[in-house]
Design a protein around this motif. Structure first.
Motif, PDB file in Angstrom:
ATOM      1  N   GLU A  33       2.156  -1.785   3.669  1.00  0.00           N
ATOM      2  CA  GLU A  33       2.610  -1.728   2.276  1.00  0.00           C
ATOM      3  C   GLU A  33       1.669  -0.876   1.428  1.00  0.00           C
ATOM      4  N   GLN A  34       0.368  -1.024   1.639  1.00  0.00           N
ATOM      5  CA  GLN A  34      -0.602  -0.194   0.923  1.00  0.00           C
ATOM      6  C   GLN A  34      -0.403   1.282   1.268  1.00  0.00           C
ATOM      7  N   LEU A  35      -0.160   1.549   2.562  1.00  0.00           N
ATOM      8  CA  LEU A  35       0.081   2.930   2.979  1.00  0.00           C
ATOM      9  C   LEU A  35       1.365   3.479   2.357  1.00  0.00           C
ATOM     10  N   ALA A  36       2.400   2.664   2.297  1.00  0.00           N
ATOM     11  CA  ALA A  36       3.667   3.100   1.698  1.00  0.00           C
ATOM     12  C   ALA A  36       3.489   3.433   0.220  1.00  0.00           C
ATOM     13  N   PRO A  46       3.974   7.589  -0.083  1.00  0.00           N
ATOM     14  CA  PRO A  46       5.393   7.211  -0.079  1.00  0.00           C
ATOM     15  C   PRO A  46       6.264   8.023   0.885  1.00  0.00           C
ATOM     16  N   GLU A  47       5.788   9.180   1.283  1.00  0.00           N
ATOM     17  CA  GLU A  47       6.556  10.021   2.202  1.00  0.00           C
ATOM     18  C   GLU A  47       6.277   9.692   3.674  1.00  0.00           C
ATOM     19  N   ASP A  48       5.427   8.729   3.935  1.00  0.00           N
ATOM     20  CA  ASP A  48       5.005   8.430   5.298  1.00  0.00           C
ATOM     21  C   ASP A  48       6.100   7.713   6.089  1.00  0.00           C
ATOM     22  N   LEU A 104       5.954   6.565   9.157  1.00  0.00           N
ATOM     23  CA  LEU A 104       5.441   5.459   9.979  1.00  0.00           C
ATOM     24  C   LEU A 104       5.372   4.162   9.189  1.00  0.00           C
ATOM     25  N   ALA A 105       4.921   4.244   7.959  1.00  0.00           N
ATOM     26  CA  ALA A 105       4.858   3.039   7.125  1.00  0.00           C
ATOM     27  C   ALA A 105       6.257   2.456   6.968  1.00  0.00           C
ATOM     28  N   ALA A 106       7.237   3.308   6.700  1.00  0.00           N
ATOM     29  CA  ALA A 106       8.620   2.839   6.551  1.00  0.00           C
ATOM     30  C   ALA A 106       9.135   2.224   7.849  1.00  0.00           C
ATOM     31  N   LEU A 107       8.845   2.850   8.971  1.00  0.00           N
ATOM     32  CA  LEU A 107       9.291   2.345  10.277  1.00  0.00           C
ATOM     33  C   LEU A 107       8.724   0.953  10.554  1.00  0.00           C
ATOM     34  N   PHE A 108       7.412   0.806  10.408  1.00  0.00           N
ATOM     35  CA  PHE A 108       6.787  -0.474  10.733  1.00  0.00           C
ATOM     36  C   PHE A 108       7.138  -1.554   9.722  1.00  0.00           C
ATOM     37  N   LEU A 109       7.260  -1.197   8.456  1.00  0.00           N
ATOM     38  CA  LEU A 109       7.694  -2.190   7.462  1.00  0.00           C
ATOM     39  C   LEU A 109       9.104  -2.670   7.779  1.00  0.00           C
ATOM     40  N   GLY A 110       9.967  -1.772   8.231  1.00  0.00           N
ATOM     41  CA  GLY A 110      11.315  -2.164   8.633  1.00  0.00           C
ATOM     42  C   GLY A 110      11.295  -3.132   9.801  1.00  0.00           C
ATOM     43  N   ARG A 111      10.491  -2.849  10.805  1.00  0.00           N
ATOM     44  CA  ARG A 111      10.365  -3.759  11.955  1.00  0.00           C
ATOM     45  C   ARG A 111       9.856  -5.127  11.513  1.00  0.00           C
ATOM     46  N   LEU A 112       8.831  -5.112  10.689  1.00  0.00           N
ATOM     47  CA  LEU A 112       8.229  -6.377  10.264  1.00  0.00           C
ATOM     48  C   LEU A 112       9.192  -7.188   9.385  1.00  0.00           C
TER      49      LEU A 112
END
Length: 103
Positions: free
Chosen positions: A63-66, A70-72, A74-82
């Protein structure tokens, strides 16, 4: 890992995920080039928590990385999984490795 070492000699890399693909038994670590040391360090920390099954800590870091990047993707991918795992259980016999069962 030999590819990572060859690339990393010229350009730093960021870990992406550890995966096992259909038809293979051995997991493979995936990397992407990344010049941002802060992003590399935070990703390493988030992935370590993720692999250990510390979902809350991993989510906090992603979440901090996102927020900071905001364009990352990987952050979106892993947040979606979690988020999915918050609503249902993580994969059975979690070993910190993502299993890709389709080609």
């Amino acid at each position: 890992d030999s590819v990572r070492l060859a690339i990393e000699a010229d350009r730093p890399v960021r870990p992406v995920d550890c995966v096992t693909v259909k038809g293979r038994r051995e997991p493979v670590m995936l990397y992407t080039p990344c010049d941002d040391q802060t992003l590399r360090d935070a990703t390493q920390e988030a992935l370590a928590a993720y692999r250990e099954g510390d979902w809350n800590r991993s989510r906090e870091i992603w979440e901090q990385l996102a927020q900071s990047h905001p364009e990352d993707p990987l952050a979106a991918l892993f947040l979606g999984r979690l988020r999915e795992w918050r609503d249902r259980e993580p994969p059975p016999a979690w070993g910190g490795i993502t299993i890709i069962d389709s080609k």
